[in-house]
Scaffold this motif. Structure first.
Motif, PDB file in Angstrom:
ATOM      1  N   LYS A 200      -2.933   9.757   5.643  1.00  0.00           N
ATOM      2  CA  LYS A 200      -0.967   8.851   5.497  1.00  0.00           C
ATOM      3  C   LYS A 200      -1.116   7.668   6.508  1.00  0.00           C
ATOM      4  O   LYS A 200       0.008   7.953   7.255  1.00  0.00           O
ATOM      5  CB  LYS A 200      -1.083  10.390   6.923  1.00  0.00           C
ATOM      6  N   GLY A 202       0.059   3.136   6.034  1.00  0.00           N
ATOM      7  CA  GLY A 202       0.502   2.349   5.180  1.00  0.00           C
ATOM      8  C   GLY A 202       0.181   1.225   5.747  1.00  0.00           C
ATOM      9  O   GLY A 202       0.386   0.361   6.771  1.00  0.00           O
ATOM     10  N   GLN A 218      -1.659   1.513   0.904  1.00  0.00           N
ATOM     11  CA  GLN A 218      -0.792   2.750   1.248  1.00  0.00           C
ATOM     12  C   GLN A 218      -1.709   4.153   0.974  1.00  0.00           C
ATOM     13  O   GLN A 218      -2.588   3.582  -0.253  1.00  0.00           O
ATOM     14  CB  GLN A 218      -0.245   3.392  -0.347  1.00  0.00           C
ATOM     15  N   ASN A 219      -2.091   5.487   1.956  1.00  0.00           N
ATOM     16  CA  ASN A 219      -2.632   5.985   1.696  1.00  0.00           C
ATOM     17  C   ASN A 219      -4.179   5.818   1.306  1.00  0.00           C
ATOM     18  O   ASN A 219      -4.969   6.662   0.918  1.00  0.00           O
ATOM     19  CB  ASN A 219      -2.503   7.279   1.429  1.00  0.00           C
ATOM     20  N   LYS A 223      -2.675  -0.616  -3.476  1.00  0.00           N
ATOM     21  CA  LYS A 223      -1.210  -0.867  -4.436  1.00  0.00           C
ATOM     22  C   LYS A 223      -1.211  -1.711  -5.137  1.00  0.00           C
ATOM     23  O   LYS A 223      -0.237  -1.882  -5.881  1.00  0.00           O
ATOM     24  CB  LYS A 223      -0.275  -0.315  -3.153  1.00  0.00           C
ATOM     25  N   ILE A 316       6.911  -4.289   0.044  1.00  0.00           N
ATOM     26  CA  ILE A 316       7.593  -3.484  -1.628  1.00  0.00           C
ATOM     27  C   ILE A 316       6.520  -2.287  -2.014  1.00  0.00           C
ATOM     28  O   ILE A 316       6.780  -1.380  -3.017  1.00  0.00           O
ATOM     29  CB  ILE A 316       8.189  -4.451  -2.683  1.00  0.00           C
ATOM     30  N   PRO A 317       5.345  -2.334  -2.562  1.00  0.00           N
ATOM     31  CA  PRO A 317       4.244  -1.667  -2.583  1.00  0.00           C
ATOM     32  C   PRO A 317       4.137  -0.285  -2.158  1.00  0.00           C
ATOM     33  O   PRO A 317       3.549   1.013  -2.372  1.00  0.00           O
ATOM     34  CB  PRO A 317       3.858  -2.169  -2.962  1.00  0.00           C
ATOM     35  N   LEU A 318       4.684  -0.085  -0.572  1.00  0.00           N
ATOM     36  CA  LEU A 318       4.665   0.555   0.637  1.00  0.00           C
ATOM     37  C   LEU A 318       6.023   1.180   0.697  1.00  0.00           C
ATOM     38  O   LEU A 318       6.820   1.190   1.057  1.00  0.00           O
ATOM     39  CB  LEU A 318       4.024  -0.093   1.701  1.00  0.00           C
ATOM     40  N   THR A 319       5.566   3.007   1.451  1.00  0.00           N
ATOM     41  CA  THR A 319       6.412   3.697   1.440  1.00  0.00           C
ATOM     42  C   THR A 319       6.225   3.841   3.044  1.00  0.00           C
ATOM     43  O   THR A 319       7.243   4.628   3.456  1.00  0.00           O
ATOM     44  CB  THR A 319       5.634   4.938   0.760  1.00  0.00           C
ATOM     45  N   SER A 320       5.690   3.736   3.654  1.00  0.00           N
ATOM     46  CA  SER A 320       5.266   3.482   5.133  1.00  0.00           C
ATOM     47  C   SER A 320       4.608   1.828   5.722  1.00  0.00           C
ATOM     48  O   SER A 320       3.903   1.175   4.905  1.00  0.00           O
ATOM     49  CB  SER A 320       4.949   4.699   6.093  1.00  0.00           C
TER      50      SER A 320
END
Length: 397
Positions: A200, A202, A218-219, A223, A316-320
């Motif tokens: 969980k 980034g 990521q995780n 990515k 950009i490729p990350l969600t966090s």
């Protein structure tokens, strides 16, 4: 003695690094280097119990083989013969064939050699080291750990080149990425330090050395990463150009440059060396800057600016984002270069902790900046690629 010792071998075109690693503690019991292969001054040196020893290597024949033969006698003389459980080899390019560590057999070795088209400077040397090690240690299991494997989780949109897709189908031209063991290791260590589950998390991991790359993790999975089909792409490096307009190649060849001249320039005469005309070493660049050398200052500014641009784009490729993680010879030791990179990221809210940045050097980890805007930190985590290789081997015994 421990029964978790792994001999780790990293074969270059003219060198061979080795270490005996305790896969539990992470300690390098012995570490060494064979260098200047192909030259009369070829040597092998090693460190054990704080003492360094150096010897000449036999001038004739296969220097990789001579170095490993000497390594065998060294292991015997130090009493480690019965304690090594496996041999782990760093292999630069695994293409799409190898997505994880594999036990080496004849078929694997043949495939590594077949992939030499993708890494002509690295894979043939890796194969030489493997062949010599199999001959020297026929009863030990041997494993190949690939620089590219960690990046095989990149989505298609990240690794696809904006060219005729048939070139991918026919020749495998795509983004592969490198420094995978380093990006893997420091992302896991950063999660431990910050006490967050890697599943969980980034991170933007920044491996800065003579070769340099950035990775969005990521995780726990890669990515995107800055190196591409070869290690020439991405950041400006010690002697490598990094990203340039490919039209420059056509322009120079129309001016009479040969293909060899162009790629020699891009690989060996660019980067810090090319811009400064002084040195490929970051320490030399900083020293020259202090003496008022303008081209050294320009090399410093180009490098730090480009690293910052890549870091920002890898949001950009990350969600966090939990942290930007610096590692590698420059990333772990140059507080000045790290500070300038982070100053270029001020719009993202990063404020450098000068004291923390000064302390996080020479093997020390630590948080060096914070961004309240992103709720993230910048930190230093010393890499340990040899330990990754050792543990990959032990897990597969």
């Amino acid at each position: 003695m421990s029964n978790s010792y792994v001999l780790v071998i990293n074969s270059g075109s003219s060198s061979l690094k080795f270490a005996i690693i305790d896969s539990v503690s992470g300690d390098a019991i012995v570490s060494g280097l064979g260098e200047c292969f192909g030259l009369p001054e070829a040597t092998i040196s090693w460190k054990f119990n704080g003492e360094k020893t150096q010897e000449a290597i036999e001038a004739q024949g296969n220097h990789h083989q001579h170095a490993i033969k000497r390594l065998v006698t060294l292991i015997e003389s130090l009493g480690f013969t019965n304690d090594i459980v496996a041999v782990g080899h760093r292999v630069v390019h695994g293409g799409e064939k190898f997505t994880s560590t594999v036990k080496i057999d004849n078929q694997v070795l043949t495939e590594i050699e077949r992939l030499s088209d993708l890494a002509p400077l690295h894979n043939p040397a890796g194969a030489k080291g493997i062949e010599a090690a199999i001959e020297a240690f026929p009863n030990l299991p041997q494993f190949a750990v690939f620089d590219t494997a960690f990046h095989q989780t990149m989505p298609t949109k990240a690794f696809t080149a904006g060219i005729d897709k048939d070139l991918y189908t026919e020749y495998g031209i795509r983004r592969y990425g490198f420094h995978g063991t380093s990006h893997f290791y420091v992302s896991r260590q950063a999660a431990k330090i910050l006490d967050i589950p890697v599943e969980k998390s980034g991170f933007i991991t920044v491996h800065l050395g003579n070769g340099a790359s950035v990775c969005a993790v990521q995780n726990g999975k890669s990515k995107d990463t800055s190196m591409g089909f070869t290690p020439l792409a991405g950041l400006m490096m010690g002697t490598r150009s990094g990203d340039i307009d490919p039209g420059i190649l056509e322009f120079l060849m129309k001016k009479g440059w040969s293909q060899d001249q162009v790629f020699d320039m891009l690989n060996k005469k660019s980067g810090f060396l090319g811009v400064s005309h002084i040195t490929s070493d970051a320490r030399g660049i900083l020293e020259a800057m202090e003496q008022g050398h303008e081209d050294a200052k320009l090399a410093f500014e180009v490098f730090t600016y480009r690293v910052a641009k890549y870091i920002a784009s890898y949001l950009i490729p990350l969600t966090s984002l939990d942290a930007i993680v610096f590692t590698g010879g420059i990333g772990e030791n140059s507080n000045i270069i790290r500070e300038e990179i982070l100053n270029n990221l001020s719009l993202l809210g990063f404020v450098v902790d000068s004291e923390g940045n000064d302390k996080a050097r020479f093997g020390n980890e630590g948080i060096i900046a914070r961004s309240e805007l992103l709720g993230a930190v910048a930190m230093v985590v010393p890499t340990n690629e040899e330990l990754v290789i050792a543990r990959e081997c032990v897990e597969r015994l």
